[in-house]
Scaffold this motif. Structure first.
Motif, PDB file in Angstrom:
ATOM      1  N   SER A   1      -8.290   5.330   2.373  1.00 54.29           N
ATOM      2  CA  SER A   1      -9.246   4.316   1.915  1.00 54.29           C
ATOM      3  C   SER A   1      -8.902   3.846   0.497  1.00 54.29           C
ATOM      4  O   SER A   1      -8.958   2.651   0.191  1.00 54.29           O
ATOM      5  N   GLU A   2      -8.551   4.797  -0.366  1.00 53.49           N
ATOM      6  CA  GLU A   2      -8.168   4.445  -1.743  1.00 53.49           C
ATOM      7  C   GLU A   2      -6.896   3.595  -1.747  1.00 53.49           C
ATOM      8  O   GLU A   2      -6.801   2.621  -2.491  1.00 53.49           O
ATOM      9  N   GLN A   3      -5.926   3.983  -0.905  1.00 49.62           N
ATOM     10  CA  GLN A   3      -4.684   3.201  -0.819  1.00 49.62           C
ATOM     11  C   GLN A   3      -4.970   1.790  -0.314  1.00 49.62           C
ATOM     12  O   GLN A   3      -4.432   0.808  -0.836  1.00 49.62           O
ATOM     13  N   LEU A   4      -5.840   1.695   0.693  1.00 50.54           N
ATOM     14  CA  LEU A   4      -6.191   0.386   1.237  1.00 50.54           C
ATOM     15  C   LEU A   4      -6.877  -0.469   0.169  1.00 50.54           C
ATOM     16  O   LEU A   4      -6.562  -1.656   0.012  1.00 50.54           O
ATOM     17  N   SER A   5      -7.785   0.146  -0.583  1.00 47.79           N
ATOM     18  CA  SER A   5      -8.472  -0.576  -1.656  1.00 47.79           C
ATOM     19  C   SER A   5      -7.476  -1.061  -2.703  1.00 47.79           C
ATOM     20  O   SER A   5      -7.528  -2.208  -3.145  1.00 47.79           O
ATOM     21  N   SER A   6      -6.564  -0.180  -3.081  1.00 49.13           N
ATOM     22  CA  SER A   6      -5.548  -0.531  -4.074  1.00 49.13           C
ATOM     23  C   SER A   6      -4.659  -1.670  -3.559  1.00 49.13           C
ATOM     24  O   SER A   6      -4.375  -2.627  -4.285  1.00 49.13           O
ATOM     25  N   LEU A   7      -4.246  -1.566  -2.312  1.00 48.92           N
ATOM     26  CA  LEU A   7      -3.404  -2.615  -1.726  1.00 48.92           C
ATOM     27  C   LEU A   7      -4.160  -3.939  -1.614  1.00 48.92           C
ATOM     28  O   LEU A   7      -3.586  -5.012  -1.839  1.00 48.92           O
ATOM     29  N   THR A   8      -5.450  -3.856  -1.306  1.00 45.82           N
ATOM     30  CA  THR A   8      -6.270  -5.071  -1.207  1.00 45.82           C
ATOM     31  C   THR A   8      -6.371  -5.743  -2.582  1.00 45.82           C
ATOM     32  O   THR A   8      -6.251  -6.964  -2.691  1.00 45.82           O
ATOM     33  N   GLN A   9      -6.577  -4.934  -3.629  1.00 46.76           N
ATOM     34  CA  GLN A   9      -6.628  -5.481  -4.989  1.00 46.76           C
ATOM     35  C   GLN A   9      -5.292  -6.106  -5.379  1.00 46.76           C
ATOM     36  O   GLN A   9      -5.248  -7.195  -5.962  1.00 46.76           O
ATOM     37  N   GLU A  10      -4.210  -5.417  -5.033  1.00 45.49           N
ATOM     38  CA  GLU A  10      -2.870  -5.934  -5.337  1.00 45.49           C
ATOM     39  C   GLU A  10      -2.635  -7.254  -4.601  1.00 45.49           C
ATOM     40  O   GLU A  10      -2.105  -8.207  -5.166  1.00 45.49           O
ATOM     41  N   ARG A  11      -3.044  -7.307  -3.360  1.00 43.54           N
ATOM     42  CA  ARG A  11      -2.899  -8.534  -2.560  1.00 43.54           C
ATOM     43  C   ARG A  11      -3.692  -9.671  -3.205  1.00 43.54           C
ATOM     44  O   ARG A  11      -3.201 -10.801  -3.312  1.00 43.54           O
ATOM     45  N   THR A  12      -4.905  -9.375  -3.638  1.00 42.60           N
ATOM     46  CA  THR A  12      -5.740 -10.394  -4.289  1.00 42.60           C
ATOM     47  C   THR A  12      -5.067 -10.903  -5.564  1.00 42.60           C
ATOM     48  O   THR A  12      -5.020 -12.109  -5.809  1.00 42.60           O
ATOM     49  N   ARG A  13      -4.526  -9.978  -6.361  1.00 41.14           N
ATOM     50  CA  ARG A  13      -3.806 -10.388  -7.580  1.00 41.14           C
ATOM     51  C   ARG A  13      -2.606 -11.272  -7.229  1.00 41.14           C
ATOM     52  O   ARG A  13      -2.341 -12.270  -7.891  1.00 41.14           O
TER      53      ARG A  13
END
Length: 120
Positions: A32-44
């Motif tokens: 879940s943390e990795q997914l959240s981090s990847l989602t934030q990175e994708r948004t950036r």
């Protein structure tokens, strides 16, 4: 006893499965943390792409304007070169006329000198 052993085996297997649950929860939290981090990175990254697209539009407008300015400058330079050529031609004609006038004046002065010598 046979059913007792099979119940015991089933309970033992169930306990192993139950013991795995905290490990699975921990793994699930990490994912879940990795997914959240990847989602934030994708948004950036999407924001960066959007910003780059906007900059690209601005640069295209600047390039178009520079191209037009270059074209206008070329037109002005061409007109100035034509004007310069006309000025050179006019200068050449005026120089020839000037030289003719100077020659005429010299001829008239020579005639005047001859006339003045004939008087004496």
């Amino acid at each position: 006893t046979k059913s007792h052993t099979s119940i015991k085996t089933a309970l033992s297997s169930l306990k192993k499965d139950y013991d795995i649950i905290p490990e699975l929860r921990k793994h699930n939290n990490n994912l879940s943390e990795q997914l959240s981090s990847l989602t934030q990175e994708r948004t950036r990254m999407l924001d960066t792409i959007s910003s780059m697209k906007e900059k690209n539009k601005e640069l295209r407008v600047k390039i178009k304007n520079l191209h037009q300015s270059n074209h206008d400058a070329y037109e002005k330079i061409s007109a100035m070169m034509e004007e310069s050529q006309k000025t050179k031609e006019t200068l050449h004609l005026l120089t020839r006329e000037h030289n003719k006038a100077v020659k005429k004046i010299e001829d008239l002065q020579d005639e005047k000198k001859k006339d003045s010598w004939t008087i004496f």
